[in-house]
Design an enzyme around this catalytic site. Structure first.
Site, PDB file in Angstrom:
ATOM      1  N   HIS A   1      13.323  -3.314  -0.495  1.00 20.44           N
ATOM      2  CA  HIS A   1      12.824  -4.720  -0.647  1.00 20.44           C
ATOM      3  C   HIS A   1      14.216  -5.529  -0.948  1.00 20.44           C
ATOM      4  CE1 HIS A   1      12.036  -3.003  -4.633  1.00 20.44           C
ATOM      5  NE2 HIS A   1      12.439  -3.961  -4.967  1.00 20.44           N
TER       6      HIS A   1
ATOM      7  N   GLN B   1      15.881  -0.421  -9.230  1.00 21.45           N
ATOM      8  CA  GLN B   1      14.722  -0.213  -8.369  1.00 21.45           C
ATOM      9  C   GLN B   1      13.373   0.128  -9.030  1.00 21.45           C
ATOM     10  OE1 GLN B   1      15.431   2.351  -4.976  1.00 21.45           O
ATOM     11  NE2 GLN B   1      13.891   1.050  -3.771  1.00 21.45           N
TER      12      GLN B   1
ATOM     13  N   ASN C   1      18.147  -3.455  -4.482  1.00 22.42           N
ATOM     14  CA  ASN C   1      18.316  -2.448  -5.542  1.00 22.42           C
ATOM     15  C   ASN C   1      18.063  -1.120  -4.860  1.00 22.42           C
ATOM     16  OD1 ASN C   1      18.862  -4.360  -7.601  1.00 22.42           O
ATOM     17  ND2 ASN C   1      16.840  -4.613  -8.051  1.00 22.42           N
TER      18      ASN C   1
ATOM     19  N   ASP D   1       7.304 -12.783  -5.190  1.00 25.14           N
ATOM     20  CA  ASP D   1       7.345 -11.846  -6.199  1.00 25.14           C
ATOM     21  C   ASP D   1       6.393 -12.065  -7.467  1.00 25.14           C
ATOM     22  OD1 ASP D   1       9.801  -9.944  -7.367  1.00 25.14           O
ATOM     23  OD2 ASP D   1       8.222 -10.583  -8.689  1.00 25.14           O
ATOM     24  N   ILE D   2       5.572 -11.388  -7.801  1.00 26.91           N
ATOM     25  CA  ILE D   2       4.510 -11.467  -8.770  1.00 26.91           C
ATOM     26  C   ILE D   2       4.846 -11.902  -9.870  1.00 26.91           C
ATOM     27  CG2 ILE D   2       4.277  -9.306  -9.715  1.00 26.91           C
ATOM     28  CD1 ILE D   2       1.261  -9.618  -9.157  1.00 26.91           C
TER      29      ILE D   2
HETATM   30  P1  AMP Z   1      12.942  -3.968  -8.112  1.00 26.69           P
HETATM   31  O1  AMP Z   1      13.438  -3.947  -9.360  1.00 26.69           O
HETATM   32  O2  AMP Z   1      14.150  -4.437  -7.255  1.00 26.69           O
HETATM   33  O3  AMP Z   1      12.350  -2.621  -7.641  1.00 26.69           O
HETATM   34  O4  AMP Z   1      11.906  -4.874  -7.945  1.00 26.69           O
HETATM   35  C1  AMP Z   1      10.326  -4.985  -7.721  1.00 26.69           C
HETATM   36  C2  AMP Z   1       9.824  -6.458  -7.885  1.00 26.69           C
HETATM   37  O5  AMP Z   1       8.637  -6.188  -7.327  1.00 26.69           O
HETATM   38  C3  AMP Z   1       9.863  -7.111  -9.174  1.00 26.69           C
HETATM   39  O6  AMP Z   1      10.587  -8.177  -9.214  1.00 26.69           O
HETATM   40  C4  AMP Z   1       8.355  -7.269  -9.616  1.00 26.69           C
HETATM   41  O7  AMP Z   1       8.166  -8.371 -10.073  1.00 26.69           O
HETATM   42  C5  AMP Z   1       7.775  -7.175  -8.069  1.00 26.69           C
HETATM   43  N1  AMP Z   1       6.456  -6.917  -7.783  1.00 26.69           N
HETATM   44  C6  AMP Z   1       6.047  -5.725  -8.489  1.00 26.69           C
HETATM   45  N2  AMP Z   1       4.426  -5.618  -8.028  1.00 26.69           N
HETATM   46  C7  AMP Z   1       4.393  -6.795  -7.189  1.00 26.69           C
HETATM   47  C8  AMP Z   1       3.179  -7.060  -6.541  1.00 26.69           C
HETATM   48  N3  AMP Z   1       1.963  -6.480  -6.466  1.00 26.69           N
HETATM   49  N4  AMP Z   1       3.379  -8.349  -5.604  1.00 26.69           N
HETATM   50  C9  AMP Z   1       4.628  -9.069  -5.794  1.00 26.69           C
HETATM   51  N5  AMP Z   1       5.825  -8.470  -6.202  1.00 26.69           N
HETATM   52  C10 AMP Z   1       5.577  -7.296  -7.054  1.00 26.69           C
END
Ligand code: AMP
Length: 138
Positions: A99, A93, A86, A30-31
């Site tokens: 994911h 989400q 989520n 995760d970024i």
């Molecule tokens: P959610 O709130 O469950 O949709 O989580 C989305 C997740 O994606 C968050 O924890 C972000 O930090 C992560 N995220 C968003 N863009 C990227 C990316 N380019 N690479 C890795 N993780 C990401």
């Protein structure tokens, strides 16, 4: 389904810190991690929410999730963790592609914080609701 950043990661159009890949599944860091080792595990199938995912992709995710959890534990040294998935904006989400988060919980301050607004389930209410769900599953 509309395009998402995870679709671009799957196609290699934007980079990620890849952790695992097979025909149906990709895992990467995760970024914006909630703790060190926070990993995302996604199907390559472009489903928005878990209820729309094919059984084949669901099985592929289920098969590999425990293995990735073991790797996260081994590398971080943190044995406690949350697996979070989520569905929908109201349920936090942000990215409309299924994911699973694997989030190590090293201490109270880091990792996932959870609100848990529990209420007791009255036996007649539970019996009626479970019956409806069983019927919906037939
Ligand atoms: P959610 O709130 O469950 O949709 O989580 C989305 C997740 O994606 C968050 O924890 C972000 O930090 C992560 N995220 C968003 N863009 C990227 C990316 N380019 N690479 C890795 N993780 C990401």
């Amino acid at each position: 389904m509309s395009e998402t950043i995870f679709g671009k990661i799957i196609r290699g159009e934007i980079p990620c810190h890849k952790v695992y890949e097979d025909d149906r599944v990709l895992a990467f860091l995760d970024i914006n991690p909630l703790s060190r080792g926070h990993t995302l595990v996604i199907p390559k199938e472009p489903a928005q929410t878990l209820d729309t995912l094919s059984e084949e992709s669901a099985a592929a995710l289920g098969r590999v999730l425990p293995r990735i959890c073991r790797a996260v534990i081994a590398v971080t040294g943190v044995k406690e963790y949350n697996v979070l998935e989520n569905n929908g904006g109201g349920a936090h989400q942000a990215i409309a592609h299924v994911h699973f988060h694997i989030i190590p919980k090293p201490n109270h301050a880091e990792g996932l914080g959870i609100g848990w607004p529990m209420q007791p389930l009255a036996p007649p209410t539970g019996a009626a609701l479970a019956a409806k769900l069983r019927a919906a599953l037939e």
